[in-house]
Write a protein that holds these residues in place. Structure first.
Motif, short mmCIF file in Angstrom:
data_model
loop_
_atom_site.label_atom_id
_atom_site.label_comp_id
_atom_site.label_asym_id
_atom_site.label_seq_id
_atom_site.Cartn_x
_atom_site.Cartn_y
_atom_site.Cartn_z
N LEU A 1 -23.70 1.60 -47.93
CA LEU A 1 -22.87 2.35 -47.25
C LEU A 1 -23.78 2.91 -45.70
O LEU A 1 -24.48 3.10 -45.97
CB LEU A 1 -22.57 3.57 -48.25
N LEU A 2 -22.61 2.82 -44.80
CA LEU A 2 -23.25 3.45 -43.39
C LEU A 2 -22.08 3.86 -42.52
O LEU A 2 -21.11 3.43 -42.49
CB LEU A 2 -23.96 2.31 -42.65
N HIS A 3 -22.21 5.29 -42.86
CA HIS A 3 -20.87 6.10 -42.06
C HIS A 3 -21.57 6.81 -40.81
O HIS A 3 -22.79 7.59 -40.93
CB HIS A 3 -20.43 6.81 -42.82
N LEU A 4 -21.14 6.31 -39.53
CA LEU A 4 -21.71 6.90 -38.41
C LEU A 4 -20.62 7.28 -37.27
O LEU A 4 -20.93 7.92 -36.44
CB LEU A 4 -22.21 5.91 -37.49
N GLN A 5 -19.37 7.44 -38.00
CA GLN A 5 -18.34 8.18 -37.22
C GLN A 5 -18.43 9.59 -37.04
O GLN A 5 -19.17 10.13 -37.44
CB GLN A 5 -17.02 7.67 -37.92
N SER A 6 -17.85 9.81 -35.81
CA SER A 6 -17.73 11.34 -35.25
C SER A 6 -19.02 11.95 -35.05
O SER A 6 -19.38 12.96 -35.06
CB SER A 6 -16.97 12.14 -36.19
N ASN A 7 -19.83 10.84 -34.19
CA ASN A 7 -20.92 11.12 -33.38
C ASN A 7 -20.68 10.81 -31.76
O ASN A 7 -19.58 10.56 -31.67
CB ASN A 7 -22.08 10.64 -34.05
N ARG A 8 -21.80 10.78 -31.19
CA ARG A 8 -21.60 10.39 -29.88
C ARG A 8 -22.35 9.28 -29.52
O ARG A 8 -23.29 8.92 -28.71
CB ARG A 8 -21.91 11.55 -28.86
N ASN B 1 -22.38 14.69 -37.11
CA ASN B 1 -23.74 15.15 -36.78
C ASN B 1 -24.12 15.51 -35.65
O ASN B 1 -25.21 15.77 -35.26
CB ASN B 1 -25.07 14.25 -37.46
N ALA B 2 -23.25 15.13 -34.51
CA ALA B 2 -23.69 15.30 -33.06
C ALA B 2 -24.75 14.37 -32.46
O ALA B 2 -25.16 14.81 -31.71
CB ALA B 2 -23.55 16.74 -32.79
N PHE B 3 -24.98 13.34 -33.43
CA PHE B 3 -25.89 12.38 -32.72
C PHE B 3 -25.46 11.80 -31.63
O PHE B 3 -24.31 11.40 -31.24
CB PHE B 3 -26.03 11.11 -33.80
N THR B 4 -26.46 11.52 -30.65
CA THR B 4 -26.10 10.96 -29.37
C THR B 4 -26.88 9.64 -28.98
O THR B 4 -28.02 9.50 -29.83
CB THR B 4 -26.29 11.78 -28.06
#
Length: 102
Positions: free
Chosen positions: A24-31, A6-9
């Protein structure tokens, strides 16, 4: 809660700790550069892919994200590894994230 790609930073909001029934918590591939103390996510349904972040090596950041309760860490190459101690990791005193740096 799937929030990957999601491009979260920045830092994950502290309010995340209030989600006490999170499974469930998926946060990968953000910043994401900071992780509040997130309680252990209930892994009874999703097992190793319960809590996934960019805490692997090589990292897209100067230093890999530290995540105490993550069940899986992804690296800059989008490879994800479980955060469990295997026999080979135990023998070498390393975890999956550290093997990527060798």
């Amino acid at each position: 809660l799937r929030l990957s790609y999601n491009a979260f930073t920045g830092t994950v909001p502290e309010g995340l700790v209030n989600l006490t029934k999170l499974q469930l918590l998926h946060l990968q591939s953000n910043r994401i550069t900071g992780m509040p103390h997130v309680p252990q996510v209930d892994g009874s349904t999703y097992n190793k892919s319960t809590f996934v972040t960019d805490c692997g090596v090589p990292s897209a950041f100067d230093e890999a994200l530290e995540c105490e309760h993550c069940t899986m860490c992804c690296n800059a190459n989008e490879e994800c590894y479980p955060q469990e101690e295997t026999k080979i990791a135990k023998a070498f005193g390393m975890n999956y994230g550290e093997f990527g740096a060798v």
